[in-house]
Design an enzyme around this catalytic site. Structure first.
Site, PDB file in Angstrom:
ATOM      1  N   SER A 140       0.846  -1.218   0.064  1.00 41.35           N
ATOM      2  CA  SER A 140      -0.101  -0.015  -0.077  1.00 41.35           C
ATOM      3  C   SER A 140       1.009   1.277  -0.076  1.00 41.35           C
ATOM      4  CB  SER A 140      -0.726   0.022   1.408  1.00 41.35           C
ATOM      5  OG  SER A 140      -1.337   1.193   1.418  1.00 41.35           O
ATOM      6  N   TYR A 153      -2.421  -0.590  10.653  1.00 40.74           N
ATOM      7  CA  TYR A 153      -2.453  -0.942   9.324  1.00 40.74           C
ATOM      8  C   TYR A 153      -1.145  -0.537   8.712  1.00 40.74           C
ATOM      9  CZ  TYR A 153      -4.028  -1.238   4.459  1.00 40.74           C
ATOM     10  OH  TYR A 153      -4.018  -1.590   3.257  1.00 40.74           O
TER      11      TYR A 153
HETATM   12  N1  LIG Z   1      -8.850  -0.920  -1.167  1.00 43.73           N
HETATM   13  C1  LIG Z   1      -7.898  -0.129  -0.925  1.00 43.73           C
HETATM   14  O1  LIG Z   1      -8.070   1.335  -1.055  1.00 43.73           O
HETATM   15  C2  LIG Z   1      -6.528  -0.709  -0.894  1.00 43.73           C
HETATM   16  C3  LIG Z   1      -5.285   0.362  -0.966  1.00 43.73           C
HETATM   17  C4  LIG Z   1      -3.992  -0.056  -0.664  1.00 43.73           C
HETATM   18  C5  LIG Z   1      -3.874  -1.497  -0.473  1.00 43.73           C
HETATM   19  N2  LIG Z   1      -4.996  -2.388  -0.502  1.00 43.73           N
HETATM   20  C6  LIG Z   1      -4.765  -3.762  -0.298  1.00 43.73           C
HETATM   21  O2  LIG Z   1      -5.276  -4.606  -1.130  1.00 43.73           O
HETATM   22  C7  LIG Z   1      -5.522  -5.986  -0.769  1.00 43.73           C
HETATM   23  C8  LIG Z   1      -6.862  -6.141  -1.040  1.00 43.73           C
HETATM   24  O3  LIG Z   1      -7.948  -5.233  -0.589  1.00 43.73           O
HETATM   25  P1  LIG Z   1      -9.171  -5.229  -1.188  1.00 43.73           P
HETATM   26  O4  LIG Z   1      -9.446  -3.617  -1.093  1.00 43.73           O
HETATM   27  O5  LIG Z   1      -9.368  -5.845  -2.427  1.00 43.73           O
HETATM   28  O6  LIG Z   1      -9.999  -5.734   0.016  1.00 43.73           O
HETATM   29  P2  LIG Z   1     -11.451  -6.669   0.044  1.00 43.73           P
HETATM   30  O7  LIG Z   1     -12.183  -6.537   1.323  1.00 43.73           O
HETATM   31  O8  LIG Z   1     -12.286  -6.294  -1.197  1.00 43.73           O
HETATM   32  O9  LIG Z   1     -10.945  -8.002  -0.306  1.00 43.73           O
HETATM   33  C9  LIG Z   1     -10.095  -8.905   0.677  1.00 43.73           C
HETATM   34  C10 LIG Z   1     -10.156 -10.355   0.518  1.00 43.73           C
HETATM   35  O10 LIG Z   1      -9.185 -10.827   1.597  1.00 43.73           O
HETATM   36  C11 LIG Z   1     -10.198 -11.885   2.188  1.00 43.73           C
HETATM   37  N3  LIG Z   1      -9.737 -12.095   3.586  1.00 43.73           N
HETATM   38  C12 LIG Z   1      -9.435 -11.572   4.554  1.00 43.73           C
HETATM   39  N4  LIG Z   1      -8.953 -12.082   5.738  1.00 43.73           N
HETATM   40  C13 LIG Z   1      -8.806 -13.451   5.089  1.00 43.73           C
HETATM   41  C14 LIG Z   1      -8.104 -14.583   5.852  1.00 43.73           C
HETATM   42  N5  LIG Z   1      -7.887 -14.565   7.211  1.00 43.73           N
HETATM   43  N6  LIG Z   1      -7.848 -15.629   5.125  1.00 43.73           N
HETATM   44  C15 LIG Z   1      -8.216 -15.474   3.632  1.00 43.73           C
HETATM   45  N7  LIG Z   1      -8.759 -14.560   3.116  1.00 43.73           N
HETATM   46  C16 LIG Z   1      -9.050 -13.440   3.904  1.00 43.73           C
HETATM   47  C17 LIG Z   1     -11.479 -11.292   2.134  1.00 43.73           C
HETATM   48  O11 LIG Z   1     -12.381 -12.578   2.349  1.00 43.73           O
HETATM   49  C18 LIG Z   1     -11.799 -10.645   1.024  1.00 43.73           C
HETATM   50  O12 LIG Z   1     -12.140 -11.294  -0.124  1.00 43.73           O
HETATM   51  C19 LIG Z   1      -5.229  -5.669   0.924  1.00 43.73           C
HETATM   52  O13 LIG Z   1      -3.990  -6.186   1.244  1.00 43.73           O
HETATM   53  C20 LIG Z   1      -5.242  -4.312   1.063  1.00 43.73           C
HETATM   54  O14 LIG Z   1      -4.569  -3.975   2.445  1.00 43.73           O
HETATM   55  C21 LIG Z   1      -6.093  -2.097  -0.544  1.00 43.73           C
END
Ligand SMILES: NC(=O)c1ccc[n+]([C@@H]2O[C@H](COP(=O)([O-])OP(=O)(O)OC[C@H]3O[C@@H](n4cnc5c(N)ncnc54)[C@H](O)[C@@H]3O)[C@@H](O)[C@H]2O)c1
Length: 249
Positions: A140, A153
């Site tokens: 991130s 985080y």
């Molecule tokens: N959305 C943003 O703005 C953003 C920005 C920077 C980084 N990220 C990173 O991107 C990645 C994905 O985020 P996203 O926005 O797609 O989130 P999201 O919530 O849409 O998807 C995350 C997925 O991870 C799964 N998950 C959570 N805990 C779990 C576990 N213990 N075991 C197995 N699966 C698990 C959830 O069920 C979900 O399907 C993350 O690492 C997040 O930190 C997101």
């Protein structure tokens, strides 16, 4: 581009992981969809199969070593090899640090950082045997700069950054590359949970990026596929921002 490659994507039931799994499959990879959410994970695989693409769902709690070992084993058993691991799953808990419980801290660290250690550990054993492999971690911008109000985080993403560089340094000799992507705010279910569905709030957040819009899951998936492909064969230990210019200011 990924003909015959076997790709594991964690957290692939939703958001960035789901889009990444879809893009890999559409580039002829055989994809292992790993998630704790059975219903949404199975739906992603059903969708891919309906397009005639190859994918399998493995229910995985990424905070459990037994589950992570099973995931990597299932990938190799099902498809015969492992080429790419995308450590994507993550959660956000925005409790201020002075109010955060030990349980919340542990949940964040276990989901966002320990999971990447566990999956990498078991994937590396297969990749070392094959002297071939690529790991892409979803970090991130908050692994680079402190995003206000989410200290714990940010700390997990700082850990992901250094884990990535360490993987790159220690495993290059086995022809294994490791890189990460650093997105700013991406329009996913995680973002809906943290900032809500209000269009005005989203517009305000979008203005933080010089490009003036939020990122899409596809923006991040495209960067992940590049880092997993031979087009990045001399790139390892890198952090690729996918942030509309957020960290360039
Ligand atoms: N959305 C943003 O703005 C953003 C920005 C920077 C980084 N990220 C990173 O991107 C990645 C994905 O985020 P996203 O926005 O797609 O989130 P999201 O919530 O849409 O998807 C995350 C997925 O991870 C799964 N998950 C959570 N805990 C779990 C576990 N213990 N075991 C197995 N699966 C698990 C959830 O069920 C979900 O399907 C993350 O690492 C997040 O930190 C997101």
């Amino acid at each position: 581009m990924f003909q015959d490659s076997v790709v594991v994507v964690t957290g692939a039931a939703s958001g960035i992981g789901k889009r990444t799994a879809i893009e890999f499959a559409r580039q002829a990879a055989r994809v292992v969809v790993a998630d704790i959410d059975d219903r949404l994970g199975a739906a992603v695989v059903d969708g891919l199969k309906s397009e005639g693409l190859e994918a399998v769902f493995v229910r995985t709690d990424l905070t459990s070593e037994a589950d992570c070992e099973n995931l990597i084993g299932a990938a190799v058993e099902t498809f015969g090899r492992l080429d790419v691991l995308v450590n994507n799953a993550g959660i956000e808990i925005s409790t201020p640090l002075h109010d955060m419980s030990e349980h919340e801290w542990d949940k964040l660290v276990d989901t966002n950082l320990k999971s990447m250690f566990l999956c990498s550990k078991h994937a590396l054993r297969k990749m070392i045997e094959a002297t071939n492999g690529v790991i892409v971690n979803v970090c991130s911008v908050s692994g680079l700069v402190a995003w206000p109000g989410i200290a714990a985080y940010n700390a997990t993403k700082g850990g992901v950054m250094m884990l990535t560089k360490s993987l790159a340094v220690d495993y290059a000799r086995y022809n294994i590359r490791a890189n990460c992507v650093c997105p700013s705010i991406i329009d996913t279910p995680m973002t809906d949970t943290s900032i809500g569905h209000d269009a005005t709030v989203k517009e305000e957040k979008a203005k933080l990026n010089p490009l003036g819009r939020l990122g899409t899951p596809e923006d991040v998936a495209n960067a992940i596929l590049f880092l997993a492909s031979d087009k990045s064969s001399f790139i390892t230990g890198a952090a690729l921002t996918v942030d509309g210019g957020y960290t360039a200011i």
